[in-house]
Design an enzyme around this catalytic site. Structure first.
Site, PDB file in Angstrom:
ATOM      1  CE  LYS A   1      38.680  45.014  34.638  1.00 46.23           C
ATOM      2  NZ  LYS A   1      37.934  46.388  34.540  1.00 46.23           N
TER       3      LYS A   1
ATOM      4  CG  ASP B   1      37.555  48.649  36.949  1.00 46.77           C
ATOM      5  OD1 ASP B   1      36.730  47.720  37.389  1.00 46.77           O
ATOM      6  OD2 ASP B   1      37.291  49.140  35.860  1.00 46.77           O
TER       7      ASP B   1
ATOM      8  CG  ASP C   1      49.155  44.461  48.212  1.00 42.89           C
ATOM      9  OD1 ASP C   1      49.267  44.822  49.454  1.00 42.89           O
ATOM     10  OD2 ASP C   1      50.156  44.605  47.563  1.00 42.89           O
TER      11      ASP C   1
HETATM   12 MG   LIG Z   1      38.086  51.010  34.661  1.00 46.22          MG
HETATM   13 MG   LIG Z   2      50.095  46.381  50.851  1.00 43.55          MG
END
Ligand SMILES: [Mg+2]
Ligand SMILES: [Mg+2]
Lengths: 354, 354
Positions: A189, A221, A245
């Site tokens: 990000k 995202d 994760d």
């Molecule tokens: Mg976004």
């Molecule tokens: Mg996990």
């Protein structure tokens, strides 16, 4: 090749699936003339029951002395449902990762044609998907300083990454990409986070050492969208701990069967191989657990030591077994095979000299 | 009701879609006997071109004096492709959110039966999905301290949340859940993060004020899986800034058309309503842009002021238009309507007294 392999079956279905992987590894050793030495050790609820410790000292010592660890699964409801339990089986796994310095988690995700029907995604989206996610495992916000102010009105978590932590991950991921389709996607990000900018800068610089690998970048995202819209675009994904994760769990469901997904956790000196599924206590001893995720973890073990042909033999056997529907009940509803029968079948395929 | 609405059409397809929303809002005012006063202002690339400022002072002043802001879209390739550009259109949006103190981003996601074919998910997974995501918008790691050490070897981002920041979000989300299916899911990572534990504690305490709403919790990695496996389980999702960024983008693609997704950004004094899609510069002026996301944003505006029947009238008109295939080319490939014709049709449906 001589390999000393620590086998940590753990809890629930852990022992029965791990047994099939050992069987398969023995068949590989026979056919390809290797010497694999196996030694079992306690971990998880099984270790708490006997020694009041989810990771006994002897287990950690054995793992450190071994070339690799084959891990089953961990967790038992008698501890999950007891909020007062001071030791939990899962601590065994976390301590093991820490004790062995395993900083990279590696998760392949592959869509098997036969299982596309079970995928939540439409066939045209998921068919052909074949990626591997390299997740940093010991840094970032999960392991940073964390505190609540004395008045309890505010809480803080700190995310830090060093060039060194990023570099060792980047080299692993670039090397993997060189052996695959030569495409590496860094998920970050960087438009917002300082740590992401350090990831991007460091990975870009290291990329110059791997000129054959095409490097691209995706904001996390957007990556979460692309994983659903067009998962076949990915080859190797590299990312930090928390993004890894989220994304690797998201990726784990698109193929249609979590019972097939293997993983490796790799450090400088040690490496551990385990299915991504849990200990599935309700299924224990019923012969219904799918051993394939564990067996594919064993294939990752072989690959880790450069035994590429051997790993291919295991993966091809698995593919054939799925094609022929020699599968446990999670995949083959009508005419299923037991855990052991699936293991036997794969062992047989590998032993067969063609 | 009297409402003063600032209209910020912005760039690309922004003006043409916003025009349809204004038309629809005027039809609502006529039919339900309200008085809506509209005033236009510059924002984004359009504002940079004229005033060298993506958010001119006069625009911010107008928005502050207004009851609500109807926002189109922002962004133009001539700035995107210029790395030396010091002012960027997108800064206008960020400054506006900050200037108006908009701390909550609200994104409904609904699967329209007619569009299930376009969803990347299989029909049985997505049919009936209808959720709304409440994302905290001005706190957390995106807005925390960030720095790189002098030697450039390490970078840090800090994530902080206060009880106050969490509380105001929780009240908004619980109130929404009361009006919907009375189920609120807090997404966090409370097994690892201190901020998540403060979210969980604070939201649990506030939940006692909303006894009718069932509150449950989901770790963010699991939420990313569940969004694909079983999206119909969700009603209201409440989460912090970064998790909300990832999850709301993931959720935005499961319905099959981003051209239908509306959003609201809400503060203590102000509120802004906008489609989630961008300015789509290539489509500008061609009459192919889908105005529905903007029109549904106008419906959220009505809802925000308690005009529930009015909002329903708009949403029902949209549903009917989709059912009848009175849609732009993104949805109706063979026999599509223009942006304006879709707006006219919806205006007509709303004006029709039944
Ligand atoms: Mg976004
Ligand atoms: Mg996990």
């Amino acid at each position: 090749m001589k390999l000393k392999i620590a086998v940590l079956p753990g809890d629930g279905i852990g022992p029965e699936i791990t047994q099939q992987s050992v069987k398969v590894l023995k068949a590989v050793a026979d056919r390809f003339d290797h010497h694999f030495q196996f030694e079992d050790a306690l971990v998880g609820a099984a270790a708490i029951d006997l020694l009041d410790n989810p990771l006994p000292e002897a287990t950690l010592e054995l793992c450190k002395k071994s070339d690799a660890v084959l891990f089953g699964a961990i967790g038992h409801p008698k501890y999950d449902n007891n909020p007062d339990a001071k030791v939990r089986p899962e601590q065994g796994l976390l301590q093991l990762r820490k004790g062995l310095g395993l900083f990279a988690n590696i998760r392949p995700v592959k869509a098997y044609d036969k299982l596309i029907e079970q995928s939540p995604l439409k066939a045209d989206r998921i068919a052909g998907a074949d990626m591997v996610i390299y997740r940093e495992l010991t840094g970032g916000i999960y392991f940073g300083d964390k505190f609540t102010t004395e008045d309890g009105q505010s809480a803080t978590d700190v995310c830090t990454y060093s060039v060194e932590e990023i570099s060792r991950m980047a080299h692993l991921a670039f090397k993997a990409a060189e052996k695959r389709s030569k495409k590496l996607t860094l998920v970050d990000k960087a438009n917002v986070l300082e740590t992401s900018r350090l990831w991007r800068k460091t990975v870009t610089a290291i990329g110059k050492e791997y000129p054959e690998v095409e490097l691209d970048f995706l904001f996390v995202d957007n990556a979460a969208m692309q994983m659903i819209l067009n998962p076949t675009q990915f080859d190797v994904i590299l990312t930090e701990n928390m993004f890894g994760d989220i994304l690797s769990d998201e990726a784990s469901v698109i193929g249609g069967s979590i019972g097939l997904l293997a993983s490796a956790s790799v450090g400088k000196e040690n490496a551990m191989f385990e299915p991504i599924h849990g200990s599935y206590p309700q299924a224990t001893g019923k012969g219904i657990a799918n051993p394939v995720a564990s067996i594919l973890s064993a294939a990752m073990l072989l690959e880790h030591f450069g035994l590429v042909e051997e790993a291919e033999a295991v993966k091809k056997a698995v593919e054939l077994s799925i094609k022929l529907n020699v599968c446990t009940i999670d995949i083959n509803k009508d005419n299923h095979y037991t855990t052991e029968k699936v293991g036997d079948f794969l062992e047989g395929l590998i032993s067969e000299v063609d």
